[in-house]
Design a protein around this motif. Structure first.
Motif, PDB file in Angstrom:
ATOM      1  N   ASN A   1       0.805  -1.216   0.000  1.00 36.26           N
ATOM      2  CA  ASN A   1       0.000   0.000   0.000  1.00 36.26           C
ATOM      3  C   ASN A   1       0.843   1.273   0.000  1.00 36.26           C
ATOM      4  O   ASN A   1       0.538   2.223  -0.721  1.00 36.26           O
ATOM      5  N   PHE A   2       1.885   1.304   0.799  1.00 36.85           N
ATOM      6  CA  PHE A   2       2.730   2.499   0.875  1.00 36.85           C
ATOM      7  C   PHE A   2       3.326   2.828  -0.490  1.00 36.85           C
ATOM      8  O   PHE A   2       3.316   3.986  -0.925  1.00 36.85           O
ATOM      9  N   PHE A   3       3.872   1.812  -1.173  1.00 40.71           N
ATOM     10  CA  PHE A   3       4.510   2.044  -2.466  1.00 40.71           C
ATOM     11  C   PHE A   3       3.505   2.573  -3.480  1.00 40.71           C
ATOM     12  O   PHE A   3       3.809   3.468  -4.261  1.00 40.71           O
ATOM     13  N   GLY A   4       2.293   2.011  -3.459  1.00 41.90           N
ATOM     14  CA  GLY A   4       1.255   2.471  -4.380  1.00 41.90           C
ATOM     15  C   GLY A   4       0.841   3.901  -4.102  1.00 41.90           C
ATOM     16  O   GLY A   4       0.717   4.719  -5.028  1.00 41.90           O
TER      17      GLY A   4
ATOM     18  N   ILE B   1       9.707  -0.010  -9.423  1.00 44.09           N
ATOM     19  CA  ILE B   1       9.047   1.127  -8.780  1.00 44.09           C
ATOM     20  C   ILE B   1       9.487   1.239  -7.320  1.00 44.09           C
ATOM     21  O   ILE B   1       9.813   2.321  -6.822  1.00 44.09           O
ATOM     22  N   LYS B   2       9.517   0.103  -6.623  1.00 44.86           N
ATOM     23  CA  LYS B   2       9.987   0.107  -5.226  1.00 44.86           C
ATOM     24  C   LYS B   2      11.429   0.594  -5.141  1.00 44.86           C
ATOM     25  O   LYS B   2      11.807   1.348  -4.240  1.00 44.86           O
ATOM     26  N   HIS B   3      12.224   0.128  -6.093  1.00 46.91           N
ATOM     27  CA  HIS B   3      13.642   0.520  -6.158  1.00 46.91           C
ATOM     28  C   HIS B   3      13.772   2.041  -6.199  1.00 46.91           C
ATOM     29  O   HIS B   3      14.577   2.630  -5.460  1.00 46.91           O
ATOM     30  N   GLU B   4      12.997   2.691  -7.047  1.00 46.55           N
ATOM     31  CA  GLU B   4      13.056   4.149  -7.166  1.00 46.55           C
ATOM     32  C   GLU B   4      12.588   4.835  -5.888  1.00 46.55           C
ATOM     33  O   GLU B   4      13.150   5.849  -5.468  1.00 46.55           O
ATOM     34  N   ILE B   5      11.556   4.279  -5.255  1.00 45.04           N
ATOM     35  CA  ILE B   5      11.044   4.882  -4.019  1.00 45.04           C
ATOM     36  C   ILE B   5      12.081   4.792  -2.908  1.00 45.04           C
ATOM     37  O   ILE B   5      12.253   5.734  -2.126  1.00 45.04           O
ATOM     38  N   TYR B   6      12.827   3.695  -2.864  1.00 45.54           N
ATOM     39  CA  TYR B   6      13.874   3.583  -1.848  1.00 45.54           C
ATOM     40  C   TYR B   6      15.047   4.508  -2.130  1.00 45.54           C
ATOM     41  O   TYR B   6      15.702   4.980  -1.203  1.00 45.54           O
ATOM     42  N   HIS B   7      15.325   4.785  -3.410  1.00 50.83           N
ATOM     43  CA  HIS B   7      16.326   5.818  -3.721  1.00 50.83           C
ATOM     44  C   HIS B   7      15.901   7.150  -3.111  1.00 50.83           C
ATOM     45  O   HIS B   7      16.701   7.865  -2.501  1.00 50.83           O
ATOM     46  N   ILE B   8      14.632   7.489  -3.283  1.00 51.03           N
ATOM     47  CA  ILE B   8      14.106   8.761  -2.780  1.00 51.03           C
ATOM     48  C   ILE B   8      14.123   8.792  -1.259  1.00 51.03           C
ATOM     49  O   ILE B   8      14.615   9.737  -0.647  1.00 51.03           O
TER      50      ILE B   8
ATOM     51  N   VAL C   1       2.357  -0.558   7.175  1.00 49.77           N
ATOM     52  CA  VAL C   1       3.437  -0.331   6.214  1.00 49.77           C
ATOM     53  C   VAL C   1       4.560  -1.320   6.507  1.00 49.77           C
ATOM     54  O   VAL C   1       4.687  -1.823   7.626  1.00 49.77           O
ATOM     55  N   PRO C   2       5.410  -1.620   5.524  1.00 47.69           N
ATOM     56  CA  PRO C   2       6.552  -2.505   5.775  1.00 47.69           C
ATOM     57  C   PRO C   2       7.450  -1.927   6.870  1.00 47.69           C
ATOM     58  O   PRO C   2       7.558  -0.701   7.015  1.00 47.69           O
ATOM     59  N   GLU C   3       8.090  -2.789   7.619  1.00 52.87           N
ATOM     60  CA  GLU C   3       8.955  -2.335   8.716  1.00 52.87           C
ATOM     61  C   GLU C   3      10.086  -1.464   8.197  1.00 52.87           C
ATOM     62  O   GLU C   3      10.479  -0.488   8.839  1.00 52.87           O
ATOM     63  N   SER C   4      10.597  -1.811   7.018  1.00 51.36           N
ATOM     64  CA  SER C   4      11.695  -1.033   6.452  1.00 51.36           C
ATOM     65  C   SER C   4      11.270   0.402   6.161  1.00 51.36           C
ATOM     66  O   SER C   4      12.038   1.343   6.353  1.00 51.36           O
ATOM     67  N   ILE C   5      10.028   0.593   5.707  1.00 52.68           N
ATOM     68  CA  ILE C   5       9.513   1.933   5.451  1.00 52.68           C
ATOM     69  C   ILE C   5       9.354   2.689   6.759  1.00 52.68           C
ATOM     70  O   ILE C   5       9.650   3.881   6.859  1.00 52.68           O
TER      71      ILE C   5
ATOM     72  N   ASP D   1      17.185  -8.177   9.715  1.00 53.79           N
ATOM     73  CA  ASP D   1      16.118  -9.073  10.145  1.00 53.79           C
ATOM     74  C   ASP D   1      14.961  -9.150   9.165  1.00 53.79           C
ATOM     75  O   ASP D   1      14.045  -9.935   9.345  1.00 53.79           O
ATOM     76  N   ILE D   2      15.010  -8.313   8.126  1.00 51.64           N
ATOM     77  CA  ILE D   2      13.871  -8.308   7.200  1.00 51.64           C
ATOM     78  C   ILE D   2      14.366  -8.345   5.753  1.00 51.64           C
ATOM     79  O   ILE D   2      13.888  -7.629   4.887  1.00 51.64           O
ATOM     80  N   ARG D   3      15.322  -9.207   5.465  1.00 54.70           N
ATOM     81  CA  ARG D   3      16.008  -9.238   4.181  1.00 54.70           C
ATOM     82  C   ARG D   3      15.074  -9.281   2.988  1.00 54.70           C
ATOM     83  O   ARG D   3      15.242  -8.551   2.025  1.00 54.70           O
ATOM     84  N   SER D   4      14.087 -10.137   2.995  1.00 54.86           N
ATOM     85  CA  SER D   4      13.213 -10.260   1.836  1.00 54.86           C
ATOM     86  C   SER D   4      11.849  -9.611   2.056  1.00 54.86           C
ATOM     87  O   SER D   4      10.975  -9.725   1.217  1.00 54.86           O
ATOM     88  N   GLU D   5      11.707  -8.911   3.159  1.00 55.26           N
ATOM     89  CA  GLU D   5      10.383  -8.353   3.500  1.00 55.26           C
ATOM     90  C   GLU D   5       9.950  -7.256   2.544  1.00 55.26           C
ATOM     91  O   GLU D   5       8.760  -7.041   2.322  1.00 55.26           O
ATOM     92  N   TRP D   6      10.888  -6.540   1.921  1.00 54.68           N
ATOM     93  CA  TRP D   6      10.545  -5.405   1.066  1.00 54.68           C
ATOM     94  C   TRP D   6       9.685  -5.820  -0.134  1.00 54.68           C
ATOM     95  O   TRP D   6       8.975  -5.013  -0.683  1.00 54.68           O
ATOM     96  N   ALA D   7       9.848  -7.053  -0.566  1.00 58.46           N
ATOM     97  CA  ALA D   7       9.178  -7.430  -1.811  1.00 58.46           C
ATOM     98  C   ALA D   7       8.215  -8.599  -1.617  1.00 58.46           C
ATOM     99  O   ALA D   7       7.967  -9.359  -2.520  1.00 58.46           O
ATOM    100  N   LYS D   8       7.689  -8.785  -0.427  1.00 59.27           N
ATOM    101  CA  LYS D   8       6.742  -9.868  -0.200  1.00 59.27           C
ATOM    102  C   LYS D   8       5.518  -9.696  -1.084  1.00 59.27           C
ATOM    103  O   LYS D   8       5.048  -8.613  -1.293  1.00 59.27           O
TER     104      LYS D   8
END
Length: 443
Positions: free
Chosen positions: A48-51, A99-106, A225-229, A436-443
């Protein structure tokens, strides 16, 4: 989102690109419709956050772009640029990951952090470092993306997981410098990454960028939201450590001042006596700049610091003097503008702080602010106690502390190290959370 409709539209657009169609209004309209459908697919659950973030970003087509998707700051908003030729080769999951990649750059402020590294590392090293620092946590990226493994193999270097882009840039640069044979095939794919950032407005400040990122992120920060966000949001909202120049701005208004008589104001004690003149503040900003000429401060850093000081006092009458000293005072002169600054005297002497404060006491400069630029290595105790109004110690070297046990003032650093800047902006916090959340960003 209707998956079948998405695939049909994607395939139609891909076929048009393959036969060499030029960008047209109709093609762009249908392509942006595809992007909107992709964005919609990110609007559920943890995505949801990314969208919600990406829906606030403007979208444009750029067939000359060397990669599938890049974003840049345009005024008060972000714009995403797509190269349909490359982007349409991706699956829906790969598009989402880009798209997520670009948002994390920002969110990670990579534009600003990359800019600070430009005089230290090559553009290739910086581009690769930014991408591997993000991509190791993203699943479903296109196979041509920069990953830890392919960068390690290309340059025969060891890259550990969970490091910052600054740490990766240092190691990758060493690999680039030491490589025996050319890696042209690998490098050409990554050398032009983020090239669109070169067109961004250089006049925009870090504070303005922070506010735009915060505003966009806060609008997307809804419900779960994801923990990383969550970690990145806390880093964005963290208050930065005050700098010496900000402290100087804050104390300007508290400086001691004399008074002058004026007919435009009544006497406060006898307001009915019109024959008695009132008083107005006769504030003069008085600053004594002490420079430890045996230390590590360069002429360029002196000039830049003086520019900062002049910009702060420009709206006030001011009296500014420079004292150059090592173990004794070598030169004292007044400055009225940046042209008055002289190249510092080069000496081999040690450092003592006491001569400056002895001079202040002897000349009765009680209402002066002292800004003392030093590498921090000197006496442990002042022979004469501080007599002036305020003292700002600015450390210019690699030492973390001032040698004085009782400095009688506040201590700042001229330039914090990369590591300290990362901590101040929360980058270490992000890195630790990712373990602790290596693959959580793209679940």
């Amino acid at each position: 989102m209707d998956q079948n409709k998405f695939e049909i539209l994607k395939n139609e657009l891909y076929e048009e690109v393959q036969i060499g169609i030029d960008s047209s209004t109709e093609f762009e309209k249908r392509f942006l419709q595809l992007i909107a459908m992709c964005n919609l697919s990110l609007m559920t659950g943890d995505e949801n956050f990314f969208g919600l973030f990406f829906i606030q970003i403007k979208r444009k087509i750029n067939f000359k772009l060397s990669t599938a998707l890049e974003t840049k700051l345009s005024g008060a908003y972000f714009t995403a640029y797509f190269n349909p030729t490359i982007f349409l080769e991706c699956t829906l999951r790969e598009m989402q990951a880009l798209i997520k990649h670009e948002i994390y750059h920002i969110m990670s402020k990579h534009y600003i952090r990359a800019k600070k590294l430009k005089n230290k590392y090559s553009e290739l090293a910086i581009n690769l470092a930014m991408d591997v620092s993000i991509n190791q946590y993203l699943m479903y990226l296109p196979p041509w993306s920069a990953q830890l493994e392919n960068v390690k193999l290309a340059y025969n270097i060891e890259l550990e997981e969970d490091k910052t882009m600054e740490q990766y840039a240092q190691k990758i640069q060493k690999g680039i410098d030491k490589k025996i044979k050319k890696q042209e095939e690998f490098e050409k794919d990554f050398l032009k990454l983020h090239e669109i950032w070169n067109d961004m407005d250089d006049d925009i400040t870090l504070g303005q960028i922070d506010e735009i990122i915060k505003k966009t992120a806060n609008n997307a920060y809804k419900e779960k939201v994801p923990e990383s966000i969550d970690v990145l949001m806390k880093a964005l909202n963290r208050t930065s450590e005050i700098a010496w120049k900000d402290y100087l701005k804050n104390i300007i208004g508290t400086l001691p001042s004399g008074h002058k008589k004026t007919v435009t104001r009544k006497d406060r004690r006898q307001p009915n006596r019109l024959d008695i003149r009132g008083k107005l503040s006769n504030r003069i900003v008085k600053i004594l700049i002490a420079i430890d000429i045996s230390g590590s401060m360069t002429d360029r850093e002196i000039e830049q610091s003086m520019i900062e000081i002049f910009s702060i006092v420009k709206n006030y009458p001011f009296d500014i003097s420079i004292i150059e000293c090592d173990e004794e005072i070598r030169r004292i002169y007044k400055v009225k503008n940046i042209k008055d600054i002289k190249e510092k005297i080069n000496t081999k002497g040690g450092t003592k702080f006491s001569p400056v404060f002895q001079y202040i006491y002897d000349k009765r400069l009680r209402d002066y602010v002292v800004i003392f630029f030093t590498d921090g290595v000197g006496e442990k105790e002042l022979i004469v106690k501080s007599y002036n109004y305020k003292t700002i110690w600015v450390l210019t070297g690699i030492n973390e502390e001032l040698s004085l046990e009782n400095p009688m003032g506040i201590i700042f650093r001229l330039n914090s190290s990369v590591e300290k800047k990362e901590r101040a902006n929360g980058y270490d916090l992000i890195r630790d959370a990712m373990k602790d959340i290596r693959s959580e960003w793209a679940k």
